[in-house]
Design a protein around this motif. Structure first.
Motif, short mmCIF file in Angstrom:
data_model
loop_
_atom_site.label_atom_id
_atom_site.label_comp_id
_atom_site.label_asym_id
_atom_site.label_seq_id
_atom_site.Cartn_x
_atom_site.Cartn_y
_atom_site.Cartn_z
N SER A 81 -8.88 -0.64 -2.10
CA SER A 81 -8.91 -1.39 -0.89
C SER A 81 -10.22 -1.80 -0.33
CB SER A 81 -7.85 -0.84 0.03
OG SER A 81 -7.82 -1.60 1.16
N GLY A 105 -2.93 3.79 5.08
CA GLY A 105 -3.99 4.56 3.89
C GLY A 105 -4.62 5.74 4.39
N TYR A 106 -5.26 5.59 5.24
CA TYR A 106 -5.72 6.83 5.56
C TYR A 106 -5.07 7.91 6.19
CZ TYR A 106 -10.50 4.72 4.63
OH TYR A 106 -11.52 4.05 3.94
N PRO A 124 -3.22 8.61 -2.92
CA PRO A 124 -4.22 7.61 -1.81
C PRO A 124 -5.71 7.16 -2.51
CG PRO A 124 -2.97 9.54 -0.92
CD PRO A 124 -2.54 9.62 -2.16
N CYS A 129 -14.34 7.76 1.56
CA CYS A 129 -13.70 8.34 0.46
C CYS A 129 -14.16 9.39 -0.29
CB CYS A 129 -13.58 7.10 -0.65
SG CYS A 129 -12.27 5.81 0.33
N ILE A 143 0.63 3.97 -3.11
CA ILE A 143 0.14 5.61 -2.78
C ILE A 143 1.26 6.31 -3.27
CG2 ILE A 143 0.00 7.04 -0.80
CD1 ILE A 143 -1.56 5.09 0.63
N VAL A 163 -5.82 3.91 -4.30
CA VAL A 163 -5.27 2.66 -3.66
C VAL A 163 -6.53 2.77 -2.37
CG1 VAL A 163 -3.71 1.93 -2.19
CG2 VAL A 163 -2.77 3.27 -3.87
N ILE A 164 -6.82 3.66 -1.88
CA ILE A 164 -7.85 3.36 -0.50
C ILE A 164 -9.05 2.70 -1.09
CG2 ILE A 164 -9.07 4.56 1.14
CD1 ILE A 164 -6.75 6.36 1.70
N GLY A 205 4.59 7.23 2.05
CA GLY A 205 3.84 6.04 1.95
C GLY A 205 4.71 4.45 2.07
N GLY A 226 -4.96 -0.95 2.92
CA GLY A 226 -5.39 0.38 2.55
C GLY A 226 -6.42 1.15 3.40
N THR A 227 -7.07 0.13 4.05
CA THR A 227 -8.22 0.84 5.04
C THR A 227 -7.73 0.85 6.47
OG1 THR A 227 -9.16 -1.35 5.59
CG2 THR A 227 -9.83 -0.40 3.70
N VAL A 234 0.86 -1.20 -0.01
CA VAL A 234 -0.04 -0.09 0.19
C VAL A 234 0.84 1.27 -0.05
CG1 VAL A 234 -1.58 1.39 1.45
CG2 VAL A 234 -1.96 -1.07 0.89
#
Length: 428
Positions: free
Chosen positions: A103, A142-143, A96, A205, A91, A99-100, A366, A137-138, A87
């Motif tokens: 995911s 990710g975030y 992001p 998102c 990213i 990818v997110i 990332g 990614g979650t 991830v």
């Protein structure tokens, strides 16, 4: 090719991090809320956090041993650890949003697919690993990577409030899973959790990348790029002393803190604490995670981060030592131990992205964060296993607790040597 901040994810008002306003804008508040919402329904609360709830009904239906069913716990954590590296790299390459969102979709599909599982422990374990891998990614890599690109002077506080989302999800999702299993059965319960996770994740998102992102980019041509991103490449970071120092600290804190947390109830009941009081102590440790997130996030923006981290890790060491004081310790002291250890766990969630941002910059944020989060994930696997092995061989947790306290003291000392923040052309 020079790395730049692409306009496919939100950036601070003014087009760059140095343009951050003194008062948080509505868009910045939305960004933090979106990250918190996404973490609330991500892999960790929805799948990893509910494995213990599903373990018994799944094992009973297929006549599996508890060890076979619980193997999903370890392999999902391993999947998330390896997924964090992937991830992080993705990213840095694609930004992001792609990818997110990917995911969220993949995690939703695989969790729902668990409802179709047959009598195959190997397939259940493979699916668990896959959910952890695509679900990375979650999780924070990710975030929280979005927040690192959107905040500077208030980064710590933003990370702290966003991290509360995962804490809330960790509390709510097991209760929801238990209700769904009773009312729908475990198979349909997985489908319902997947639908909730997917729908809420897509809403998060939308808030992050459309609602908040468009607000930040009003009046900016979508073809225009921001200033070149400053910082180290992943190779440069790996060659630096601070990278390995931080990796060692992350591993030590994860092994010791998560080892204690997973075995915390067993330790209390071994001392004669009844199950109801033990559950209260666990709730207090959970409160410590939330307090650690917000309090340390607030302090990170005002004081030198390594000193705040050292204080949090030392508190955790004190908490572990409190568990070593024999059978006569009052419940209040045991609960305080849980509070201190939970505080350190919550604080670590803020420290890691903050340190990466301040010491290595954004160029390969990332990738670097992903590698360090991998160490955290491996520590989360090793800690509970090592504690369990120590108890099985010695019929006592004292040796493991002394080891945990020692690791936390070493982490306390090591983090102080991180030194001053690096200058990467933006305000520190």
């Amino acid at each position: 090719m020079e790395h730049t901040l692409k306009k496919n994810y939100p950036t601070p008002a003014g087009g760059g991090i140095s343009g951050e306003q003194k008062t948080p804008s509505f868009s910045q508040v939305l960004i933090v809320f979106g990250a918190a919402l996404g973490l609330c329904v991500g892999f960790a609360p929805v799948f990893f956090g509910t494995i213990s709830i599903f373990l018994k009904p799944v094992a009973e239906e297929f006549d599996w041993g508890r060890a076979q069913a619980s193997g999903a716990t370890v392999f999902s954590m391993l999947g998330a650890a390896f997924g964090a590296i992937a991830v992080g790299n993705l990213i840095d390459r694609f930004g992001p949003p792609r990818v997110i969102i990917s995911s969220v979709i993949a995690t939703t599909a695989l969790v729902a697919l668990l409802s179709k599982i047959g009598n195959s422990p190997a397939l259940f374990t493979a699916l668990s690993f896959s959910i952890g891998f695509v679900g990375a990614g979650t999780t924070p890599p990710g975030y929280l990577s979005v927040l690192a690109r959107c905040f500077d002077k208030r980064l710590g506080l933003a990370l702290g409030f966003a991290g509360i989302g995962m804490g809330v999800g960790t509390i709510l999702m097991p209760m929801l899973a238990s209700h769904l299993i009773v009312s729908q059965g475990w198979r349909q319960a997985y489908v319902s959790l997947a639908m909730l996770s997917g729908a809420t994740g897509m809403l998060a998102c939308f808030i992050l990348f459309l609602r908040a992102g468009n607000k930040h980019q009003a009046g900016v041509s979508p073809t225009v790029e921001a200033s070149p991103v400053k910082g180290m490449t992943a190779r440069e970071a790996i060659r630096s002393r601070n990278f390995w120092l931080l990796l060692g600290v992350v591993m030590a804190v994860a092994v010791s803190s998560l080892g204690v947390v997973i075995h915390f109830v067993a330790m209390l009941t071994d001392r004669g604490v009844d199950a109801h009081m033990a559950a209260k102590a666990v709730a207090i440790s959970g409160a410590g995670v939330v307090i650690g997130r917000v309090a340390c996030g607030y302090m990170l923006d005002r004081y030198h981060a390594p000193m705040i981290a050292a204080g949090a890790f030392f508190l955790a060491a004190i908490g572990v030592v409190l568990l070593l004081n024999g059978q006569e310790v009052e419940f209040a002291w045991l609960a305080l131990s849980g509070l201190f250890i939970g505080f350190a766990l919550g604080a670590e969630g803020d420290f890691l992205p903050f340190f990466v941002r301040k010491y290595f910059g954004l160029k390969a944020f990332g990738s670097i964060y992903g590698m360090l989060f991998f160490a955290h994930g491996i520590g989360g696997v090793l800690g509970p296993v090592l504690f369990g092995l120590a108890f099985d061989h010695l019929n006592d947790y004292s040796f493991a607790l002394w080891g945990a306290a020692s690791l936390l003291c070493m982490a306390t000392a090591a983090v102080v040597f991180m030194g001053r923040y690096r200058e990467f052309g933006d305000k520190q």
